[in-house]
Write an enzyme that holds these catalytic residues in place. Structure first.
Site, PDB file in Angstrom:
ATOM      1  N   HIS A   1       0.838   4.249  -2.953  1.00  0.00           N
ATOM      2  CA  HIS A   1       1.062   5.701  -2.976  1.00  0.00           C
ATOM      3  C   HIS A   1       2.267   6.083  -3.836  1.00  0.00           C
ATOM      4  O   HIS A   1       2.356   7.220  -4.307  1.00  0.00           O
ATOM      5  CB  HIS A   1       1.263   6.219  -1.552  1.00  0.00           C
ATOM      6  CG  HIS A   1       0.035   6.145  -0.699  1.00  0.00           C
ATOM      7  ND1 HIS A   1      -1.193   6.602  -1.123  1.00  0.00           N
ATOM      8  CD2 HIS A   1      -0.157   5.663   0.555  1.00  0.00           C
ATOM      9  CE1 HIS A   1      -2.085   6.418  -0.164  1.00  0.00           C
ATOM     10  NE2 HIS A   1      -1.483   5.842   0.868  1.00  0.00           N
TER      11      HIS A   1
ATOM     12  N   HIS B   1       0.831  -1.209   0.000  1.00  0.00           N
ATOM     13  CA  HIS B   1       0.000   0.000   0.000  1.00  0.00           C
ATOM     14  C   HIS B   1       0.866   1.261   0.000  1.00  0.00           C
ATOM     15  O   HIS B   1       0.660   2.171  -0.811  1.00  0.00           O
ATOM     16  CB  HIS B   1      -0.908  -0.037   1.242  1.00  0.00           C
ATOM     17  CG  HIS B   1      -1.727   1.192   1.493  1.00  0.00           C
ATOM     18  ND1 HIS B   1      -3.096   1.196   1.414  1.00  0.00           N
ATOM     19  CD2 HIS B   1      -1.382   2.459   1.835  1.00  0.00           C
ATOM     20  CE1 HIS B   1      -3.551   2.399   1.694  1.00  0.00           C
ATOM     21  NE2 HIS B   1      -2.524   3.191   1.951  1.00  0.00           N
ATOM     22  N   GLU B   2       1.831   1.306   0.910  1.00  0.00           N
ATOM     23  CA  GLU B   2       2.622   2.524   1.057  1.00  0.00           C
ATOM     24  C   GLU B   2       3.615   2.714  -0.086  1.00  0.00           C
ATOM     25  O   GLU B   2       3.693   3.790  -0.674  1.00  0.00           O
ATOM     26  CB  GLU B   2       3.360   2.512   2.406  1.00  0.00           C
ATOM     27  CG  GLU B   2       2.463   2.477   3.631  1.00  0.00           C
ATOM     28  CD  GLU B   2       1.556   3.684   3.762  1.00  0.00           C
ATOM     29  OE1 GLU B   2       1.796   4.715   3.087  1.00  0.00           O
ATOM     30  OE2 GLU B   2       0.585   3.615   4.533  1.00  0.00           O
TER      31      GLU B   2
ATOM     32  N   GLU C   1      -6.524   6.750  -0.879  1.00  0.00           N
ATOM     33  CA  GLU C   1      -6.395   5.583  -0.012  1.00  0.00           C
ATOM     34  C   GLU C   1      -7.000   4.355  -0.684  1.00  0.00           C
ATOM     35  O   GLU C   1      -6.477   3.246  -0.582  1.00  0.00           O
ATOM     36  CB  GLU C   1      -7.052   5.833   1.345  1.00  0.00           C
ATOM     37  CG  GLU C   1      -6.351   6.866   2.207  1.00  0.00           C
ATOM     38  CD  GLU C   1      -4.892   6.547   2.451  1.00  0.00           C
ATOM     39  OE1 GLU C   1      -4.525   5.357   2.502  1.00  0.00           O
ATOM     40  OE2 GLU C   1      -4.092   7.494   2.603  1.00  0.00           O
TER      41      GLU C   1
END
Length: 730
Positions: free
Chosen positions: A480, A475-476, A533
């Site tokens: 992103h 995810h990070e 997100e």
């Protein structure tokens, strides 16, 4: 984050029907009678959590391995971060700072001995639980959900406790705002014109509208970055933009180059720039960072700290951008830090940042895993369901470390972070990813969770920690960290082939893009946080089945200690489905408003699971006649045929709309995807009935004793939480 109330003192009782079909009573500020049984049941929805798990966020062993110089660096940075406590309180609600002062004053007046109060054991516990939850959220609205919570202890007993401490007058000033839940809109953070509460647009007796906020941003946003500001409406056509700074007049003209007033032509109004918001706190923060600079490890850290100090002293977000450039360049520090007005989730407009500060030590062993993930990032990003046109021309490998948190000053502690949020820095210089190891470990404790099928419980409890670590890492870094914004860099100069890029969504030439000065946040507005997100969560779901990626985290087809690869993927998908169901707690059925961006995102992903193909991948099952439970039935054999394709289709649209700056289609698409249909709205009362209290973290303090930095920890309890704050003296 929806919660509820307690006995509130009011003379008028107003009945209002919610989607549950039950009558909810909102007592007004002078209620003389005890609530009926029905009122108690309804009001309990808003009570502060009872018996919430409290964990010590320990990093002592890692801190003690630092050199003396590094310990002083961490100490002063931590002091700077905590001096922002009152800033957060003011950003949350008008009453939060006064409630904070009441809590600390009561603790001090009784020397931390709550047995001195004339309360029985239950009443004392209820008071301590409210205090602990307030401090853990830095305000009386939940940091994860943005909904008000109120004490379980009665107003009369709370008043008596304050009288014991000689604080009756202080309690009288805040008792109404502590207990009031009427009108119902005031139990949620949001725009004042909707009856919601916010500290970003303080009341002067005149209510600022959403349209006015947006018009001011359009008029001033190209010159003044909004993250460190608040807005006051001072007249029908006059406004003040409050800028956080130690000084009350800009140095060298400030970011506005000496301009002190702007016209807002669309409103026929003017907005005046006013420096000195949070002046005491900004001055203390700058002072602490100046001291930290004496212990910097290198010139990069020194330049970063000079820019930080200038930013908070002068109110310059341009200086903060300089600090973030240097922060990205400071690769692999022993003490990792970041500080400022960072995340914009809680501003109704989605553009003003909440104060936060991170100080942590690197877990070198776990960081090796994330280093391997960074090394494979280019390859993994190439697997995402879009072509290179919509991806960065060159992926700059970021610093990705596993940290043990010493200090996280702010309203809530995340499990992972990907910053800075400035798009131009991310696109040209890079970013950093951090995984907060001691937060992850605390959250993976084995408390029983609802909604998981009996046959999946054992595997779920064994692997939810490892699966969540994989999800957070992807995810990070890859969520992103991926994606290109098609941008007009300056008039006539583009970072893409303007007029020649074909959208894979409709096979038409893409005509939208980011104009000079526009950012992702300014174009997509209030929905930007939840939207991004969601995109990052989808990247995690799409890539987590990749064998090579799973091997980085130690999960293979033969691994036993860490979990078989297929099992980890199954639990990762099950975690997401459960999070999407639990998200209903954070959705308000009256306003249709989501109180938490991550949960809005996760619910929309659950909808993709439920609706894809023949609807056989995930089923929310209820036994006939059972209206109290829901069981998530996931067919793990269909992750490849249903789960991953559902995510791919959704992710592709989210990404292309974002990349091309197509808010006109992207925003309604996401809002529709995250809307709650009637058949799922009916499940919300069951979700609320089964909700688990959110974990609270007690953080350490440091102090200098005889020329040495001492690391002080506290007991894992509500009392430990209160004591830790009382000894920070902010």
């Amino acid at each position: 984050m929806i919660r509820s109330f307690q006995r509130v003192s009011q003379s008028l009782i107003v009945s209002r029907r919610f989607s549950t079909g039950r009558n909810i009573f909102f007592p007004s500020l002078a209620l003389r009678h005890s609530p009926s049984t029905e009122e108690r049941i309804i009001m309990a929805d808003f009570y502060a959590d009872s018996k919430a798990p409290v964990s010590l966020l320990t990093a002592k062993s890692h801190f003690e391995k630092l050199t003396e110089k590094e310990q002083f660096y961490a100490h002063y940075f931590s002091k700077a971060a905590h001096f922002g406590t009152r800033v957060v309180l003011r950003q949350v609600s008008p009453e939060s700072e006064a409630i904070y002062d009441l809590i600390i004053s009561l603790y001090s007046s009784i020397s931390g001995d709550f047995t001195k109060l004339h309360l029985n054991e239950t009443e004392r516990e209820e008071l301590l639980e409210y205090f602990s939850q307030f401090l853990g959220n830095l305000g009386n609205y939940k940091s994860f959900g943005d909904v008000k919570f109120v004490p379980r202890i009665s107003q009369e007993k709370f008043a008596a406790a304050c009288a014991d401490g000689g604080l009756s007058a202080d309690f009288d000033k805040v008792k109404e705002s502590i207990y009031s839940i009427y009108p119902p809109a005031s139990t949620m953070l949001g725009y004042p014109e909707s009856g919601h509460v916010t500290g970003y647009y303080p009341s002067t007796g005149l209510t600022i509208s959403k349209a006015e906020v947006e018009a001011i941003h359009d008029a001033v946003g190209g010159i003044i970055l909004p993250e460190n500001t608040r807005i006051l409406k001072t007249g029908e056509k006059t406004f003040e933009m409050l800028i956080s700074s130690a000084v009350t007049a800009p140095i060298g003209g400030g970011d506005a180059k000496g301009q002190s007033e702007f016209s807002v032509d669309s409103l026929g109004a003017t907005v005046k720039l006013v420096y000195g918001d949070h002046a005491r706190e900004m001055g203390k923060i700058a002072e602490m960072l100046d001291k930290a600079r004496e212990y910097a490890a290198n010139k990069t850290q020194e330049r970063m700290l000079v820019a930080y100090s200038a930013s908070f002293r002068e109110g310059s977000m341009q200086e903060h951008k300089v600090s973030q450039k240097e922060w990205v360049r400071d690769i692999g520090p022993s003490v990792e830090t970041n500080i400022g007005f960072i995340e914009t989730y809680r501003d109704p407009a989605g553009i003003r940042g909440e104060w936060e500060g991170l100080i942590a030590m690197v877990n070198k062993e776990r960081t090796k895993t994330f280093g391997a993930l960074v090394e494979g990032a280019k390859k993994f990003i190439s697997l995402l369901p879009w072509d290179r046109t919509f991806e960065k021309d060159e992926f700059t490998p970021p610093d990705f470390t596993s940290l043990e948190v010493m200090t996280f000053a702010g309203s809530g502690i995340p499990a992972g972070i990907n910053i800075p949020n400035y798009d131009d820095i991310r696109q040209t210089i890079g970013f950093k990813n951090v995984s907060l190891g001691n937060v992850l470990n605390a959250r993976s404790s084995k408390e029983k969770v609802p909604f998981i099928a009996e046959q999946d419980i054992e595997l779920y409890e064994k692997l939810r920690g490892p699966a969540f670590e994989v999800q957070v890492g992807i995810h990070e870094l890859l969520g992103h960290g991926s994606g290109k914004l098609l941008t007009e860099l300056e008039p006539g100069k583009f970072n893409f082939a303007n007029g020649k890029v074909i959208s894979p969504l409709d096979n038409q030439v893409i005509e939208t893009y980011y104009r000079p000065g526009q950012t992702w946040g300014s174009v997509f507005g209030a929905v930007a946080g939840a939207y991004e997100e969601c995109r990052a969560e989808c990247v995690a779901m799409y890539l987590c089945p990749e064998t090579e990626l799973l091997e980085i985290f130690g999960h293979t087809d033969t691994s036993t200690d860490l979990g078989l690869a297929d099992d980890v993927v199954f639990i990762a998908y099950l975690l997401m489905a459960r999070a999407g169901l639990v998200a209903l707690e954070y959705w308000d059925p009256q306003s249709g408003k989501w109180g938490q961006p991550h949960m809005q995102a996760r619910f929309s992903i659950l909808k993709q699971f439920l609706e894809y193909g023949d609807g056989s991948f995930v089923v929310l099952a209820q036994e006939e006649g059972d209206s109290e439970t829901i069981t998530i039935q996931m067919d793990r054999t269909k992750i490849a045929s249903h789960g991953r394709p559902a995510v791919a289709a959704y992710l592709n649209k989210l990404h292309i709309y974002k990349s091309s700056g197509d808010a006109a289609r992207g925003v309604p698409f996401f809002l529709d995807a995250s809307s709650v249909p009637a058949h799922l709205a009916k499940l919300r009362p069951i979700v609320l009935a089964n909700k688990l209290p959110r974990r609270q973290f007690v953080q350490a303090n440091t102090e200098i004793v005889n020329g040495k930095v001492i690391y002080k920890e506290y007991e894992e309890s509500a009392l430990g939480m209160i004591k830790s704050f009382a000894e920070r003296s902010v």
